[in-house]
Design a protein around this motif. Structure first.
Motif, PDB file in Angstrom:
ATOM      1  N   GLY A  87      -7.737  10.281 -10.947  1.00  0.00           N
ATOM      2  CA  GLY A  87      -7.321  10.643  -9.484  1.00  0.00           C
ATOM      3  C   GLY A  87      -6.342   9.890  -8.961  1.00  0.00           C
ATOM      4  O   GLY A  87      -5.432   9.196  -9.528  1.00  0.00           O
ATOM      5  N   LEU A  88      -6.755   9.374  -7.678  1.00  0.00           N
ATOM      6  CA  LEU A  88      -5.835   8.578  -6.901  1.00  0.00           C
ATOM      7  C   LEU A  88      -6.308   7.355  -6.509  1.00  0.00           C
ATOM      8  O   LEU A  88      -7.630   7.211  -6.359  1.00  0.00           O
ATOM      9  CB  LEU A  88      -5.428   9.456  -5.385  1.00  0.00           C
ATOM     10  N   ALA A  89      -5.565   6.214  -6.329  1.00  0.00           N
ATOM     11  CA  ALA A  89      -6.036   4.936  -5.708  1.00  0.00           C
ATOM     12  C   ALA A  89      -5.930   5.129  -4.222  1.00  0.00           C
ATOM     13  O   ALA A  89      -5.642   6.036  -3.726  1.00  0.00           O
ATOM     14  CB  ALA A  89      -4.863   3.992  -6.136  1.00  0.00           C
ATOM     15  N   ALA A  90      -6.817   4.155  -3.738  1.00  0.00           N
ATOM     16  CA  ALA A  90      -6.803   4.069  -2.255  1.00  0.00           C
ATOM     17  C   ALA A  90      -5.866   4.250  -1.434  1.00  0.00           C
ATOM     18  O   ALA A  90      -5.893   4.803  -0.273  1.00  0.00           O
ATOM     19  CB  ALA A  90      -7.453   2.786  -1.882  1.00  0.00           C
ATOM     20  N   ASN A  91      -4.532   3.918  -2.095  1.00  0.00           N
ATOM     21  CA  ASN A  91      -3.329   4.105  -1.222  1.00  0.00           C
ATOM     22  C   ASN A  91      -2.452   5.478  -1.506  1.00  0.00           C
ATOM     23  O   ASN A  91      -1.505   5.515  -1.183  1.00  0.00           O
ATOM     24  CB  ASN A  91      -2.194   2.888  -1.331  1.00  0.00           C
ATOM     25  N   GLY A  92      -3.351   6.274  -2.494  1.00  0.00           N
ATOM     26  CA  GLY A  92      -2.579   7.475  -2.815  1.00  0.00           C
ATOM     27  C   GLY A  92      -1.927   7.432  -4.003  1.00  0.00           C
ATOM     28  O   GLY A  92      -1.152   8.548  -4.256  1.00  0.00           O
ATOM     29  N   MET A  93      -1.751   6.371  -4.640  1.00  0.00           N
ATOM     30  CA  MET A  93      -0.919   6.273  -6.070  1.00  0.00           C
ATOM     31  C   MET A  93      -1.774   7.288  -7.072  1.00  0.00           C
ATOM     32  O   MET A  93      -2.904   6.978  -7.309  1.00  0.00           O
ATOM     33  CB  MET A  93      -0.738   4.922  -6.479  1.00  0.00           C
ATOM     34  N   LEU A  94      -1.025   7.884  -7.937  1.00  0.00           N
ATOM     35  CA  LEU A  94      -1.812   8.572  -9.095  1.00  0.00           C
ATOM     36  C   LEU A  94      -2.026   7.800 -10.055  1.00  0.00           C
ATOM     37  O   LEU A  94      -1.054   6.997 -10.513  1.00  0.00           O
ATOM     38  CB  LEU A  94      -0.541   9.827  -9.315  1.00  0.00           C
TER      39      LEU A  94
ATOM     40  N   ASN B   9      -5.462 -16.233  -2.026  1.00  0.00           N
ATOM     41  CA  ASN B   9      -6.007 -15.042  -1.270  1.00  0.00           C
ATOM     42  C   ASN B   9      -7.496 -14.506  -2.272  1.00  0.00           C
ATOM     43  O   ASN B   9      -7.917 -13.312  -1.908  1.00  0.00           O
ATOM     44  CB  ASN B   9      -5.055 -14.123  -1.738  1.00  0.00           C
ATOM     45  N   GLN B  10      -8.145 -15.453  -2.569  1.00  0.00           N
ATOM     46  CA  GLN B  10      -9.505 -15.059  -3.029  1.00  0.00           C
ATOM     47  C   GLN B  10     -10.298 -14.169  -2.102  1.00  0.00           C
ATOM     48  O   GLN B  10     -11.370 -13.333  -2.489  1.00  0.00           O
ATOM     49  CB  GLN B  10     -10.190 -16.304  -3.650  1.00  0.00           C
ATOM     50  N   THR B  11     -10.278 -14.674  -0.773  1.00  0.00           N
ATOM     51  CA  THR B  11     -11.014 -14.058   0.245  1.00  0.00           C
ATOM     52  C   THR B  11     -10.360 -13.049   1.038  1.00  0.00           C
ATOM     53  O   THR B  11     -11.125 -12.602   2.021  1.00  0.00           O
ATOM     54  CB  THR B  11     -11.600 -15.246   1.218  1.00  0.00           C
ATOM     55  N   GLN B  12      -9.235 -12.547   0.723  1.00  0.00           N
ATOM     56  CA  GLN B  12      -8.803 -11.246   1.393  1.00  0.00           C
ATOM     57  C   GLN B  12      -9.278 -10.111   0.680  1.00  0.00           C
ATOM     58  O   GLN B  12      -9.269  -9.736  -0.436  1.00  0.00           O
ATOM     59  CB  GLN B  12      -7.108 -11.401   1.264  1.00  0.00           C
ATOM     60  N   PRO B  13      -9.808  -9.274   1.799  1.00  0.00           N
ATOM     61  CA  PRO B  13     -10.692  -8.066   1.309  1.00  0.00           C
ATOM     62  C   PRO B  13      -9.494  -6.969   1.021  1.00  0.00           C
ATOM     63  O   PRO B  13      -9.911  -6.137   0.180  1.00  0.00           O
ATOM     64  CB  PRO B  13     -11.427  -7.751   2.399  1.00  0.00           C
ATOM     65  N   ASN B  14      -8.237  -6.939   1.479  1.00  0.00           N
ATOM     66  CA  ASN B  14      -7.606  -5.859   1.443  1.00  0.00           C
ATOM     67  C   ASN B  14      -6.430  -5.793   0.191  1.00  0.00           C
ATOM     68  O   ASN B  14      -5.416  -5.920   0.316  1.00  0.00           O
ATOM     69  CB  ASN B  14      -6.530  -5.667   2.866  1.00  0.00           C
ATOM     70  N   GLN B  15      -7.282  -5.935  -0.964  1.00  0.00           N
ATOM     71  CA  GLN B  15      -6.475  -6.050  -2.144  1.00  0.00           C
ATOM     72  C   GLN B  15      -7.034  -5.014  -3.211  1.00  0.00           C
ATOM     73  O   GLN B  15      -8.214  -4.308  -2.911  1.00  0.00           O
ATOM     74  CB  GLN B  15      -6.703  -7.437  -2.722  1.00  0.00           C
ATOM     75  N   GLN B  16      -6.040  -4.687  -4.004  1.00  0.00           N
ATOM     76  CA  GLN B  16      -6.560  -3.550  -4.989  1.00  0.00           C
ATOM     77  C   GLN B  16      -6.047  -3.913  -6.482  1.00  0.00           C
ATOM     78  O   GLN B  16      -4.904  -4.591  -6.547  1.00  0.00           O
ATOM     79  CB  GLN B  16      -5.597  -2.372  -4.679  1.00  0.00           C
TER      80      GLN B  16
END
Length: 389
Positions: free
Chosen positions: A347-354, A259-266
């Motif tokens: 703050g918050l991560a992109a998915n709203g996680m504190l 998954n090196q080229t998958q952009p939707n990772q955090q």
């Protein structure tokens, strides 16, 4: 004895209750019990039951557990399963096959298998909680299967010296190896002294590595944490130590295999303390195209800071003399350490996680509330000035 008449048959109240327990049967295991060994309970327990194992040493005993909603707990002092080289099904001391399993206060050691992956526990079901357990000197600590619906929680536990003789066999043993599951959470735990293999390896889609001490110490692991399939990773408030004799220059690895080229990772690294004794090593090797977000990390050692896409915010490089006692892995801050009051609110991560750190690791295998005084400090600990009497 009172009798209950049911469909013209006489059934004792006791027998009826045993056949249809409201909350499951509590099977008691111990040298002075009717059931002497945990494997005896594994043959008798039903779905929803509890197995309570008296404190003590149980040598050579291994078992497979097919039950659903099973709880296995060691009583005060803890139960130690020392396999002496045995394994159930050629896999582990305990092979857990059911869903919604809880294991508490158990020590598992000495498993080996012909495939060189004998584990303390092989988990093949859906949803597992391990609490206050100790896995050591197996070929693998814990090894789990592929289950995209499964969540695994490990807390207040210790894993160490789970390894295979790599020069002799060409195989790797890992302290923790989590397969392709939905979510893996590791918190308040002490993971150390993997040899050649990884301290933590997880292929879960989501990984929450929170307030742990993950350290090489006597040995040299390959990675402290390896998330080879990428996904979502949140590493907050951890203590990381890489020894000078590590097998891999990077302390942490992300998406090294898939998954090196998958952009939707955090990937978020927040308020961790990294101590790297390997000259020229790296704190992180991010193999993906996704940008790793690094906030308030304290970076100790002569190492390349980061490899791969990353964005650093209020990370701080320093020498080990800012730590209270680094030789003893006490990574609390000294008075006047440059990390004091130099952090920011993550703050918050992109998915709203504190992302704000809520706790600090407390040795061994515990945590306590992070007591912030003024601006957030950089690293895994807040400096707490001694209060006047």
């Amino acid at each position: 004895m009172h009798r209950l008449i049911l469909s013209g048959c006489l059934i004792s109240v006791v027998s009826w209750l045993l056949a249809f327990p409201a909350h499951g049967t509590n099977w008691q295991v111990g040298p002075q019990r009717a059931l002497k060994l945990p494997s005896a309970a594994a043959r008798l327990a039903k779905d929803g039951d509890v197995v309570s194992i008296d404190a003590g040493l149980y040598q050579g005993d291994v078992a497979s557990w097919p039950q659903q909603r099973l709880t296995i707990r060691g009583m005060a002092g803890g139960a130690h399963l020392e396999a002496l080289g045995n394994s159930a099904e050629g896999k582990a001391i305990w092979v857990l096959k059911g869903n919604d399993t809880v294991v508490e206060n158990i020590e598992l050691s000495g498993a080996s298998a012909p495939a060189l992956n004998g584990a303390g526990i092989r988990f093949e079901g859906t949803h597992l909680t391990l609490r206050n357990c100790h896995f050591h000197h197996n070929q693998m600590g814990i090894l789990t299967g592929v289950n995209p619906d499964s969540d695994i929680l490990i807390e207040n536990s210790e894993f160490n010296d789970n390894t295979v003789d790599y020069p002799r066999y060409g195989k790797l043993g890992h302290n923790i190896y989590i397969g392709n599951i939905r979510r893996f959470t590791l918190q308040n735990s002490y993971i150390h002294d993997a040899s050649t293999g990884h301290n933590v390896k997880s292929r879960a889609r989501e990984n929450y590595i929170l307030y742990n001490r993950i350290t090489d110490e006597r040995n040299g692991s390959s990675y402290l944490v390896d998330l080879p399939d990428g996904g979502a990773g949140y590493l907050i408030g951890n203590l990381f130590h890489q020894s000078a004799n590590t097998e891999n220059a990077a302390m942490l690895a992300f998406a090294a295999e898939h998954n090196q080229t998958q952009p939707n990772q955090q990937l978020y690294l927040v308020n961790n303390t990294f101590v790297n004794d390997y000259p020229g090593g790296s704190f992180l090797h991010n193999h993906s195209i996704a940008t790793a977000m690094l906030i308030n990390n304290l970076l100790i050692g002569e190492a390349t800071a980061m490899i791969g896409p990353n964005q650093e915010n209020h990370d701080l490089k320093a020498k080990a003399n800012v730590l209270l006692d680094p030789a003893s892995y006490d990574y609390r801050l000294k008075p006047n350490a440059p990390a004091i009051d130099q952090g920011i609110s993550p703050g918050l991560a992109a998915n709203g996680m504190l992302l704000n750190p809520q706790f600090v690791y407390r040795h061994p295998r515990g945590s306590e509330k992070r007591r912030q005084q003024g601006p957030l400090d950089v690293g895994a600990y807040e400096f707490i000035a001694k209060q006047p009497d």
